[in-house]
Enzyme design. Structure first.
Site, PDB file in Angstrom:
ATOM      1  N   ASP A 130       1.178  -1.093  -0.231  1.00 19.66           N
ATOM      2  CA  ASP A 130       0.241  -0.178   0.420  1.00 19.66           C
ATOM      3  C   ASP A 130       0.746   1.052   0.095  1.00 19.66           C
ATOM      4  O   ASP A 130       0.552   2.195  -0.622  1.00 19.66           O
ATOM      5  CB  ASP A 130      -0.603  -0.222   1.025  1.00 19.66           C
ATOM      6  CG  ASP A 130      -2.364  -1.162   1.174  1.00 19.66           C
ATOM      7  OD1 ASP A 130      -2.213  -2.098   0.270  1.00 19.66           O
ATOM      8  OD2 ASP A 130      -2.632  -1.202   2.388  1.00 19.66           O
TER       9      ASP A 130
ATOM     10  N   GLU B 248       1.749 -10.166  11.090  1.00 20.21           N
ATOM     11  CA  GLU B 248       1.492  -9.621   9.986  1.00 20.21           C
ATOM     12  C   GLU B 248       3.061  -9.800   8.782  1.00 20.21           C
ATOM     13  O   GLU B 248       2.709  -9.681   7.724  1.00 20.21           O
ATOM     14  CB  GLU B 248       0.272  -8.851   9.269  1.00 20.21           C
ATOM     15  CG  GLU B 248      -0.062  -8.216   8.726  1.00 20.21           C
ATOM     16  CD  GLU B 248      -1.076  -6.939   8.467  1.00 20.21           C
ATOM     17  OE1 GLU B 248      -1.649  -6.409   7.409  1.00 20.21           O
ATOM     18  OE2 GLU B 248      -1.075  -6.531   9.728  1.00 20.21           O
TER      19      GLU B 248
END
Length: 421
Positions: free
Chosen positions: A164, A390
């Site tokens: 992102d 993550e």
């Protein structure tokens, strides 16, 4: 053995037809997450891995695109932003989705899932049902998203890269006027540290880009894209998936030539993004469609492209001071010597399990078994030590982002099986 703990995560995040990346941070179905999740699920239940992919492709649009989010009606509408009310996108089957896409790793996931239990796959007609959907998906990308006319697919939003807020997008994003901060409410920072996540300024730009696309009906020909880049990772995964589609076609007694031809053409075009030992994104809205200056892990993902002419030079870059492959934890997401390096902030330095898995696969294909073994051992060690974080800091291995993250569990499970077919 990591298998029992990984299975616990995947079963805990299962919704009955798909797997959420994280119940807190990402409570819906994400596109490339589900592909990576299926790759791990095939070792627990090939049938469930098939259902995961069938569910995802059930949200495919009529134009062939696979949206990056398929929203669950059982989750509160304001649990995630931007949610379904923002995107205003509904498929013919009544599924609410986002309007943008994510990297095309799906055909590879379908092929690996089929291989996990070929008898069950044939009995259920899995390949027969997935093949035309995947063909339509690739056709959408190659026909509607070659915005630069270079034979490569362009992304029109940083979220489409899956990486992102990579520094590779900074210059292009700086040209985007952000949506006012009082016009939306972020939900990601309710579940993760502000220090780990994109800044409010960047988020405002993300929102503006998505709103402009939405307001033009998600029409690729009509939308005045302020952000359009040819991303090495996105295109490398499309090449890998075209090779997977060729394998699927052969299994179905269909001519694989169109897929092999597409893979070859894309591989040739990808070479135009190679500079200074790495693949770099091309900014289609910059003067002369310039390559960006930032070196990111996206540029290393082409290591998995079969027959890549630049493989040896790219491997040297991966081992060198910019990424120190084999000397730091997994693979940093950004140049360790770069001016924007931040070891803990989302895609601006941390090491991610999915990119490590992709690079491991490329190393195996190249015959770099010792280095591949180092990456594999690191993924398994860190997945267990961080409770399936993550992502992690590249020097310390400290956990960042969500825990019990689905693709971390899935890809660790896959590497533990050591089944890189």
């Amino acid at each position: 053995m990591i298998r029992p703990a990984a299975a616990r995560v995947l079963l805990g995040n299962w919704t009955g037809h798909s797997t959420v990346p994280s119940h807190s941070l990402y409570p819906h179905q994400w596109s490339w997450d589900s592909a990576f999740i299926a790759i791990g699920l095939r070792h627990l239940s090939p049938r469930r891995a098939q259902v995961e992919l069938e569910s995802l492709l059930g949200s495919q649009w009529a134009d062939g695109r696979i949206p990056h989010i398929s929203f669950s009606p059982s989750v509160p509408r304001d649990a995630y932003f931007p949610g379904p009310d923002f995107w205003q996108a509904v498929t013919r089957g009544g599924v609410e989705t986002s309007g943008i896409v994510q990297p095309p790793v799906h055909a590879l996931a379908v092929w690996l899932t089929h291989q996990a239990d070929e008898d069950e796959s044939v009995r259920r007609g899995f390949l027969e049902r997935m093949y035309p959907k995947l063909v339509a998906w690739h056709a959408y990308l190659r026909e509607r998203r070659d915005l630069g006319g270079h034979g490569l697919v362009a992304i029109v939003h940083p979220w489409e890269s899956g990486m992102d807020n990579s520094p590779a997008w900074d210059e292009a994003l700086a040209r985007v006027r952000p949506a006012p901060l009082d016009s939306f409410t972020r939900r990601d920072t309710d579940h993760a540290s502000d220090d780990d996540r994109p800044t409010d300024l960047d988020y405002g730009r993300y929102v503006q880009l998505a709103a402009t696309y939405r307001d033009h009906g998600y029409d690729d020909a009509r939308t005045p894209f302020a952000f359009a880049l040819e991303d090495p990772c996105f295109n490398a995964l499309l090449i890998s998936s075209e090779h997977a589609l060729a394998s699927i076609a052969k299994a179905l007694a269909v001519d694989p030539t169109p897929h092999l031809t597409a893979a070859a053409e894309l591989t040739t075009s990808l070479g135009d993004l190679f500079a200074d030992g790495n693949f770099r994104a091309r900014d289609l809205r910059a003067d002369g469609s310039a390559l960006v200056g930032a070196d990111t892990v996206s540029g290393l993902i082409p290591l998995l492209v079969p027959g890549l002419p630049q493989a040896n030079e790219l491997l040297a870059t991966a081992r060198g001071p910019r990424f120190r492959l084999g000397a730091v934890r997994m693979v940093p997401s950004y140049d360790l010597t770069g001016p924007e390096f931040e070891p803990g902030r989302y895609w601006r330095g941390p090491s991610w399990f999915n990119t490590a898995w992709l690079i491991h696969r490329g190393l195996v294909q190249l015959g770099e078994h010792e280095l591949a073994g180092t990456v594999r051992a690191d993924v398994l060690d860190l997945a267990a030590a961080t409770r399936f974080a993550e992502y992690v800091e590249p020097f310390t291995g400290a956990a960042r982002g969500a825990r019990d993250f689905s693709w971390t569990a899935a890809l660790a499970l896959d590497l533990e099986s050591d089944d890189q077919r």
